[in-house]
Write a protein that holds these residues in place. Sequence first.
Motif, PDB file in Angstrom:
ATOM      1  N   GLU A  34     -16.382  36.621 -12.446  1.00 53.99           N
ATOM      2  CA  GLU A  34     -15.864  36.630 -11.076  1.00 53.99           C
ATOM      3  C   GLU A  34     -15.767  35.197 -10.576  1.00 53.99           C
ATOM      4  OE1 GLU A  34     -14.801  39.167  -9.293  1.00 53.99           O
ATOM      5  OE2 GLU A  34     -15.619  40.890 -10.377  1.00 53.99           O
ATOM      6  N   LYS A  35     -14.936  34.968  -9.606  1.00 49.99           N
ATOM      7  CA  LYS A  35     -14.789  33.651  -8.977  1.00 49.99           C
ATOM      8  C   LYS A  35     -15.793  33.496  -7.839  1.00 49.99           C
ATOM      9  CE  LYS A  35     -11.114  32.274 -11.244  1.00 49.99           C
ATOM     10  NZ  LYS A  35     -11.375  31.503 -12.425  1.00 49.99           N
ATOM     11  N   VAL A  36     -16.277  32.271  -7.666  1.00 50.26           N
ATOM     12  CA  VAL A  36     -17.140  31.936  -6.540  1.00 50.26           C
ATOM     13  C   VAL A  36     -16.498  30.776  -5.796  1.00 50.26           C
ATOM     14  CG1 VAL A  36     -18.603  30.389  -7.913  1.00 50.26           C
ATOM     15  CG2 VAL A  36     -19.467  31.312  -5.764  1.00 50.26           C
ATOM     16  N   PHE A  37     -16.569  30.827  -4.481  1.00 58.02           N
ATOM     17  CA  PHE A  37     -16.089  29.754  -3.622  1.00 58.02           C
ATOM     18  C   PHE A  37     -17.250  29.306  -2.749  1.00 58.02           C
ATOM     19  CE2 PHE A  37     -12.513  32.486  -4.574  1.00 58.02           C
ATOM     20  CZ  PHE A  37     -11.546  31.583  -4.975  1.00 58.02           C
ATOM     21  N   PHE A  93     -20.962  30.731   1.075  1.00 55.96           N
ATOM     22  CA  PHE A  93     -20.866  31.216  -0.299  1.00 55.96           C
ATOM     23  C   PHE A  93     -20.075  32.512  -0.254  1.00 55.96           C
ATOM     24  CE2 PHE A  93     -24.534  28.581   0.027  1.00 55.96           C
ATOM     25  CZ  PHE A  93     -24.690  27.966  -1.203  1.00 55.96           C
ATOM     26  N   PHE A  94     -19.054  32.623  -1.096  1.00 56.77           N
ATOM     27  CA  PHE A  94     -18.165  33.774  -1.093  1.00 56.77           C
ATOM     28  C   PHE A  94     -17.888  34.168  -2.541  1.00 56.77           C
ATOM     29  CE2 PHE A  94     -13.673  35.337  -0.773  1.00 56.77           C
ATOM     30  CZ  PHE A  94     -13.962  36.517  -0.122  1.00 56.77           C
ATOM     31  N   PHE A  95     -18.417  35.348  -2.979  1.00 53.41           N
ATOM     32  CA  PHE A  95     -18.195  35.792  -4.354  1.00 53.41           C
ATOM     33  C   PHE A  95     -18.541  37.268  -4.506  1.00 53.41           C
ATOM     34  CE2 PHE A  95     -22.611  34.566  -4.151  1.00 53.41           C
ATOM     35  CZ  PHE A  95     -23.291  35.452  -4.993  1.00 53.41           C
ATOM     36  N   THR A  96     -18.033  37.866  -5.566  1.00 56.76           N
ATOM     37  CA  THR A  96     -18.421  39.205  -5.974  1.00 56.76           C
ATOM     38  C   THR A  96     -19.342  39.033  -7.170  1.00 56.76           C
ATOM     39  OG1 THR A  96     -16.341  40.175  -5.237  1.00 56.76           O
ATOM     40  CG2 THR A  96     -17.600  41.435  -6.845  1.00 56.76           C
ATOM     41  N   CYS A  97     -20.527  39.622  -7.114  1.00 52.75           N
ATOM     42  CA  CYS A  97     -21.507  39.481  -8.187  1.00 52.75           C
ATOM     43  C   CYS A  97     -20.971  40.152  -9.454  1.00 52.75           C
ATOM     44  CB  CYS A  97     -22.834  40.105  -7.777  1.00 52.75           C
ATOM     45  SG  CYS A  97     -24.101  40.015  -9.062  1.00 52.75           S
ATOM     46  N   ASP A 117     -21.569  43.682  -6.059  1.00 49.09           N
ATOM     47  CA  ASP A 117     -21.680  43.538  -4.604  1.00 49.09           C
ATOM     48  C   ASP A 117     -20.892  42.323  -4.116  1.00 49.09           C
ATOM     49  OD1 ASP A 117     -22.894  44.532  -2.154  1.00 49.09           O
ATOM     50  OD2 ASP A 117     -24.001  42.638  -2.120  1.00 49.09           O
ATOM     51  N   LYS A 118     -20.229  42.490  -2.980  1.00 51.02           N
ATOM     52  CA  LYS A 118     -19.494  41.379  -2.379  1.00 51.02           C
ATOM     53  C   LYS A 118     -20.462  40.568  -1.529  1.00 51.02           C
ATOM     54  CE  LYS A 118     -14.938  43.464  -2.360  1.00 51.02           C
ATOM     55  NZ  LYS A 118     -14.553  42.852  -3.584  1.00 51.02           N
ATOM     56  N   ASN A 119     -20.567  39.278  -1.834  1.00 50.13           N
ATOM     57  CA  ASN A 119     -21.477  38.379  -1.140  1.00 50.13           C
ATOM     58  C   ASN A 119     -20.686  37.413  -0.279  1.00 50.13           C
ATOM     59  OD1 ASN A 119     -24.518  38.301  -2.387  1.00 50.13           O
ATOM     60  ND2 ASN A 119     -23.031  39.100  -3.858  1.00 50.13           N
ATOM     61  N   GLU A 120     -21.076  37.309   0.963  1.00 51.03           N
ATOM     62  CA  GLU A 120     -20.544  36.294   1.866  1.00 51.03           C
ATOM     63  C   GLU A 120     -21.684  35.929   2.793  1.00 51.03           C
ATOM     64  OE1 GLU A 120     -17.261  35.614   5.361  1.00 51.03           O
ATOM     65  OE2 GLU A 120     -16.973  37.298   3.998  1.00 51.03           O
ATOM     66  N   PHE A 121     -22.212  34.722   2.602  1.00 57.06           N
ATOM     67  CA  PHE A 121     -23.347  34.301   3.416  1.00 57.06           C
ATOM     68  C   PHE A 121     -23.327  32.788   3.580  1.00 57.06           C
ATOM     69  CE2 PHE A 121     -24.752  34.585  -0.986  1.00 57.06           C
ATOM     70  CZ  PHE A 121     -25.375  33.368  -1.206  1.00 57.06           C
ATOM     71  N   LYS A 122     -24.098  32.325   4.566  1.00 60.06           N
ATOM     72  CA  LYS A 122     -24.232  30.893   4.827  1.00 60.06           C
ATOM     73  C   LYS A 122     -25.636  30.474   4.441  1.00 60.06           C
ATOM     74  CE  LYS A 122     -20.820  30.509   8.383  1.00 60.06           C
ATOM     75  NZ  LYS A 122     -20.145  29.333   8.811  1.00 60.06           N
ATOM     76  N   GLY A 123     -25.739  29.229   3.970  1.00 58.43           N
ATOM     77  CA  GLY A 123     -27.046  28.729   3.586  1.00 58.43           C
ATOM     78  C   GLY A 123     -26.984  27.272   3.173  1.00 58.43           C
ATOM     79  N   GLU A 124     -28.116  26.791   2.717  1.00 58.67           N
ATOM     80  CA  GLU A 124     -28.226  25.425   2.230  1.00 58.67           C
ATOM     81  C   GLU A 124     -27.676  25.344   0.815  1.00 58.67           C
ATOM     82  OE1 GLU A 124     -29.405  22.756   3.998  1.00 58.67           O
ATOM     83  OE2 GLU A 124     -29.417  24.150   5.679  1.00 58.67           O
ATOM     84  N   LEU A 125     -27.298  24.144   0.404  1.00 57.35           N
ATOM     85  CA  LEU A 125     -26.832  23.907  -0.955  1.00 57.35           C
ATOM     86  C   LEU A 125     -28.054  23.512  -1.781  1.00 57.35           C
ATOM     87  CD1 LEU A 125     -24.057  23.958  -2.344  1.00 57.35           C
ATOM     88  CD2 LEU A 125     -23.987  21.499  -2.093  1.00 57.35           C
ATOM     89  N   ASN A 126     -28.545  24.447  -2.603  1.00 56.41           N
ATOM     90  CA  ASN A 126     -29.723  24.195  -3.427  1.00 56.41           C
ATOM     91  C   ASN A 126     -29.297  23.567  -4.741  1.00 56.41           C
ATOM     92  OD1 ASN A 126     -31.567  25.392  -1.588  1.00 56.41           O
ATOM     93  ND2 ASN A 126     -30.865  27.396  -2.264  1.00 56.41           N
ATOM     94  N   MET A 127     -29.920  22.444  -5.067  1.00 53.66           N
ATOM     95  CA  MET A 127     -29.583  21.717  -6.280  1.00 53.66           C
ATOM     96  C   MET A 127     -30.743  21.796  -7.266  1.00 53.66           C
ATOM     97  SD  MET A 127     -26.565  20.584  -5.739  1.00 53.66           S
ATOM     98  CE  MET A 127     -26.443  19.485  -7.123  1.00 53.66           C
ATOM     99  N   LYS A 128     -30.397  21.815  -8.550  1.00 49.90           N
ATOM    100  CA  LYS A 128     -31.387  21.842  -9.612  1.00 49.90           C
ATOM    101  C   LYS A 128     -30.880  20.937 -10.726  1.00 49.90           C
ATOM    102  CE  LYS A 128     -33.841  25.246 -12.409  1.00 49.90           C
ATOM    103  NZ  LYS A 128     -33.930  26.690 -12.703  1.00 49.90           N
ATOM    104  N   GLU A 129     -31.751  20.067 -11.229  1.00 52.19           N
ATOM    105  CA  GLU A 129     -31.372  19.214 -12.360  1.00 52.19           C
ATOM    106  C   GLU A 129     -31.897  19.835 -13.641  1.00 52.19           C
ATOM    107  OE1 GLU A 129     -32.299  15.097 -12.140  1.00 52.19           O
ATOM    108  OE2 GLU A 129     -30.788  14.736 -10.610  1.00 52.19           O
ATOM    109  N   VAL A 130     -31.032  19.906 -14.657  1.00 50.82           N
ATOM    110  CA  VAL A 130     -31.393  20.469 -15.953  1.00 50.82           C
ATOM    111  C   VAL A 130     -31.111  19.414 -17.002  1.00 50.82           C
ATOM    112  CG1 VAL A 130     -30.876  22.290 -17.628  1.00 50.82           C
ATOM    113  CG2 VAL A 130     -30.842  22.808 -15.186  1.00 50.82           C
TER     114      VAL A 130
END
Length: 97
Positions: A24-27, A39-43, A48-61
Amino acid sequence: MALPDLNNCDFFKKATLFSGEKNEKVFIFKLRLDAQYTFFFTCPKCGDKNEFKGELNMKEVKAGGKKKGYITFKCKKCATEFMIEKFKVRKPGKGGQ
């Protein structure tokens, strides 16, 4: 939901999420006048269709001796965590065109 005008965005990221054989595509975007990211995407796992606001969580790998930055977020229904690579954007006039 309609996607925003890119001229009104401070940040915009489009990627593909994978789960099993489904994708699926995520925007992810942040409007100039908004403090949070949308955040706007279908899991691809539960549908489930997700559309929510939040912080941009970053993780280094660390992979292959190099560190890469990833944006992490979860489906609000099934809590599946997704990671998409955050590319560095070169600003115009900084050693570029």
